[in-house]
Design an enzyme around this catalytic site. Structure first.
Site, PDB file in Angstrom:
ATOM      1  N   LEU A   6       0.848  -1.204   0.000  1.00 40.95           N
ATOM      2  CA  LEU A   6       0.000   0.000   0.000  1.00 40.95           C
ATOM      3  C   LEU A   6       0.881   1.251   0.000  1.00 40.95           C
ATOM      4  CD1 LEU A   6      -2.700  -1.021   2.626  1.00 40.95           C
ATOM      5  CD2 LEU A   6      -2.428  -1.719   0.245  1.00 40.95           C
ATOM      6  N   GLY A  84      -9.160   4.293   2.903  1.00 45.37           N
ATOM      7  CA  GLY A  84      -8.824   3.382   3.987  1.00 45.37           C
ATOM      8  C   GLY A  84      -8.140   2.112   3.516  1.00 45.37           C
ATOM      9  N   THR A  85      -7.581   1.398   4.504  1.00 46.53           N
ATOM     10  CA  THR A  85      -6.762   0.224   4.181  1.00 46.53           C
ATOM     11  C   THR A  85      -7.584  -0.909   3.560  1.00 46.53           C
ATOM     12  OG1 THR A  85      -6.974  -0.239   6.524  1.00 46.53           O
ATOM     13  CG2 THR A  85      -4.856   0.591   5.798  1.00 46.53           C
ATOM     14  N   GLY A 142      -3.631  -1.087  17.315  1.00 43.62           N
ATOM     15  CA  GLY A 142      -4.658  -2.137  17.322  1.00 43.62           C
ATOM     16  C   GLY A 142      -4.112  -3.280  18.162  1.00 43.62           C
ATOM     17  N   GLU A 156      -9.097  -1.405  18.905  1.00 42.56           N
ATOM     18  CA  GLU A 156      -8.324  -0.268  18.410  1.00 42.56           C
ATOM     19  C   GLU A 156      -8.060   0.747  19.519  1.00 42.56           C
ATOM     20  OE1 GLU A 156      -6.710   0.404  15.563  1.00 42.56           O
ATOM     21  OE2 GLU A 156      -7.316  -1.590  14.875  1.00 42.56           O
ATOM     22  N   HIS A 320      30.741  26.157   1.129  1.00 42.09           N
ATOM     23  CA  HIS A 320      31.837  26.190   2.110  1.00 42.09           C
ATOM     24  C   HIS A 320      31.451  26.751   3.481  1.00 42.09           C
ATOM     25  CE1 HIS A 320      31.998  29.770  -0.482  1.00 42.09           C
ATOM     26  NE2 HIS A 320      32.419  30.432   0.566  1.00 42.09           N
TER      27      HIS A 320
HETATM   28  P1  TTP Z   1      -0.983   5.920   7.030  1.00 37.00           P
HETATM   29  O1  TTP Z   1       0.253   5.918   7.846  1.00 37.00           O
HETATM   30  O2  TTP Z   1      -2.298   5.875   7.692  1.00 37.00           O
HETATM   31  O3  TTP Z   1      -1.024   7.198   6.086  1.00 37.00           O
HETATM   32  P2  TTP Z   1       0.089   8.009   5.358  1.00 37.00           P
HETATM   33  O4  TTP Z   1       1.192   7.173   4.863  1.00 37.00           O
HETATM   34  O5  TTP Z   1      -0.565   8.792   4.278  1.00 37.00           O
HETATM   35  O6  TTP Z   1       0.706   8.973   6.455  1.00 37.00           O
HETATM   36  P3  TTP Z   1       0.073  10.181   7.333  1.00 37.00           P
HETATM   37  O7  TTP Z   1      -0.720   9.540   8.429  1.00 37.00           O
HETATM   38  O8  TTP Z   1       1.284  10.886   7.814  1.00 37.00           O
HETATM   39  O9  TTP Z   1      -0.767  11.048   6.420  1.00 37.00           O
HETATM   40  O10 TTP Z   1      -0.967   4.718   5.978  1.00 37.00           O
HETATM   41  C1  TTP Z   1      -0.214   3.552   6.130  1.00 37.00           C
HETATM   42  C2  TTP Z   1       0.157   3.047   4.757  1.00 37.00           C
HETATM   43  O11 TTP Z   1      -0.992   2.650   3.993  1.00 37.00           O
HETATM   44  C3  TTP Z   1       0.880   4.045   3.920  1.00 37.00           C
HETATM   45  O12 TTP Z   1       1.896   3.398   3.212  1.00 37.00           O
HETATM   46  C4  TTP Z   1      -0.191   4.557   2.966  1.00 37.00           C
HETATM   47  C5  TTP Z   1      -1.100   3.386   2.803  1.00 37.00           C
HETATM   48  N1  TTP Z   1      -2.523   3.691   2.596  1.00 37.00           N
HETATM   49  C6  TTP Z   1      -3.067   3.514   1.327  1.00 37.00           C
HETATM   50  O13 TTP Z   1      -2.378   3.099   0.396  1.00 37.00           O
HETATM   51  N2  TTP Z   1      -4.391   3.796   1.142  1.00 37.00           N
HETATM   52  C7  TTP Z   1      -5.195   4.235   2.156  1.00 37.00           C
HETATM   53  O14 TTP Z   1      -6.395   4.498   1.920  1.00 37.00           O
HETATM   54  C8  TTP Z   1      -4.608   4.412   3.470  1.00 37.00           C
HETATM   55  C9  TTP Z   1      -5.442   4.906   4.614  1.00 37.00           C
HETATM   56  C10 TTP Z   1      -3.275   4.118   3.637  1.00 37.00           C
END
Ligand code: TTP
Length: 413
Positions: A6, A84-85, A142, A156, A320
């Site tokens: 991701l 979201g993830t 989590g 969480e 320098h």
């Molecule tokens: P996060 O750490 O939640 O997000 P971020 O990397 O954008 O950082 P910040 O909180 O500083 O804004 O995400 C964890 C990882 O998952 C990161 O590599 C980005 C990825 N991710 C996605 O690809 N899509 C998504 O919708 C989310 C929420 C995260």
């Protein structure tokens, strides 16, 4: 087994460095963060990798292309909105064959953890395997509740005293196809995202086997700017020195130093490894390059400059008589003669910096400046510990900058 990484996030906590690059493409110890995981997957025999990209995706695609240079097949899915993830992992539905290892692009894993979890998954064949690690205070993560090695609940961010264990979810998973059924049923969370932990709770409720795999090996999660300095330091401690470029007579090199092709170390330069110097750099004469420093390609360091424990990205010049300590300089910066970056407070307290408008204690006694791409400083300017400078900003000659500067600003007095 295939893999999905991701990498669509905006990396807001890492600004200003992420104003011009995705977080996963920030360089540490010679390559972008995400490349460490791509290579670790490859070294575990995984060749098909899907990168979920979004924010500044063209930079990722231009760099890795189809992955053939690294010996893997990379394909891309664009997550146009960061929903979201679970939404991001959902792009693996048509990509998975039998199982899918899932990593966040902003961690660095070593091959040992990967091979350990792949072996466990292949042996026990659960529906999902989640990698867990033990922390002292789990309240920001989590937290899992286990029955043997089976996860029966995920809570969480519980209060410390209400946490069911000290074992936290690292965000590293191996799934079979069942997860996609649960992702489709996942509802939007109170913070407005489709969260993979909600999909996992649906799996648990459905009686699927969600196995916890506890690892004691280190994994590094990179969210904030000083964590980039720390990971750079950790990775440089494992490099093997090699001099491909040219070292003039009269230069001194101690420890592990990697000097790439076309780079020149001039006479009188004193280097204490571990230090990684990219291609076509020009260092010295008479500079002092201290441990844990990393220079990208085409970096120029002038006469009598001292650099310590810093990341200096490609095409940046430090002229320098300057000092750069415990700092990150973005690409294409011009640091004028006599610029001094302070990295230690007078009162010896830990350095604070501002992350998303909130003063945050970095826990570091020494931290210099975090400088975005294309910044210019004037002669004899000084930067206080922990300041951040936005991209394309200019600091005038003799200015003492003691607070953050937004992008595209000029401070002349
Ligand atoms: P996060 O750490 O939640 O997000 P971020 O990397 O954008 O950082 P910040 O909180 O500083 O804004 O995400 C964890 C990882 O998952 C990161 O590599 C980005 C990825 N991710 C996605 O690809 N899509 C998504 O919708 C989310 C929420 C995260």
């Amino acid at each position: 087994m295939k893999a999905i990484i991701l990498s669509a996030g905006e990396g807001t906590r890492m600004r200003p460095l992420t104003l011009t690059k995705p977080k996963t493409m920030l360089p540490v110890a010679g390559k972008p963060i995400i490349q460490y995981n791509i290579e670790a997957l490859r070294d575990c025999g995984i060749e098909d990798i899907l990168l979920v990209v979004g924010y500044k995706e063209e930079i990722v695609k231009d760099y890795f292309k189809d992955g053939s240079q690294l010996g893997v097949n990379i394909s891309y899915a664009t997550q146009s909105k960061l929903e979201g993830t679970a939404d991001a992992i959902g792009y693996g539905k048509d990509f998975i064959k039998d199982s899918l290892i899932t990593l966040n692009g902003d961690i660095i894993l070593d091959v040992e953890i990967l091979s350990e979890i792949i072996e466990d998954y292949e042996k026990s064949k659960p529906d999902t395997l989640i990698v867990l690690t033990e922390v002292e205070d789990p309240s920001a993560f989590g937290v899992v509740e286990l029955d043997g090695d089976k996860i029966i609940n995920i809570v969480e961010k519980p209060k410390k005293e209400e946490a069911p264990s000290n074992l936290i979810n690292t965000g590293i998973y191996i799934f079979n196809k069942d997860i996609f059924d649960k992702i489709e049923k996942t509802e939007i969370s109170p913070r407005g995202e489709y969260e993979i932990t909600d999909s996992l709770s649906l799996q648990i409720a459905d009686g699927k086997v969600v196995k916890g795999h506890k690892t004691t090996k280190e994994w590094m999660d990179i969210g904030k700017p000083w964590e980039l300095i720390e990971i750079n330091e950790e990775l440089l401690n494992h490099i093997e020195g090699e001099i491909i470029g040219t070292v003039e007579e009269g230069a001194t090199i101690h420890g592990e130093v990697f000097l790439d092709e076309g780079s020149l170390i001039r006479s009188g330069v004193y280097i204490e490894g571990p230090v990684y110097i990219g291609k076509n750099c020009d260092i010295g004469p008479n500079s002092y390059i201290r441990g844990n420093s990393y220079f990208g390609d085409n970096v120029h360091i002038g006469n009598a400059v001292e650099i310590k424990n810093s990341i200096i990205m490609e095409n940046t010049n430090v002229s320098h008589l300057s000092y750069v300590g415990d700092s990150i300089l973005g690409s294409n910066c011009n640091i004028a003669a006599g610029t001094n970056i302070a990295n230690l407070r007078f009162d010896n307290k830990t350095v604070k910096t501002t992350i998303k408008n909130k003063r945050t204690d970095t826990g570091r006694r020494k931290l210099g400046a975090i400088v975005g791409d294309s910044v210019k400083t004037g002669i004899n300017s000084s930067l206080s510990p922990g300041v951040k400078i936005g991209v394309r900003s200019t600091i005038g000659s003799g200015v003492l900058l003691y607070e953050d500067l937004e992008s595209d600003m000029r401070v002349l007095v």
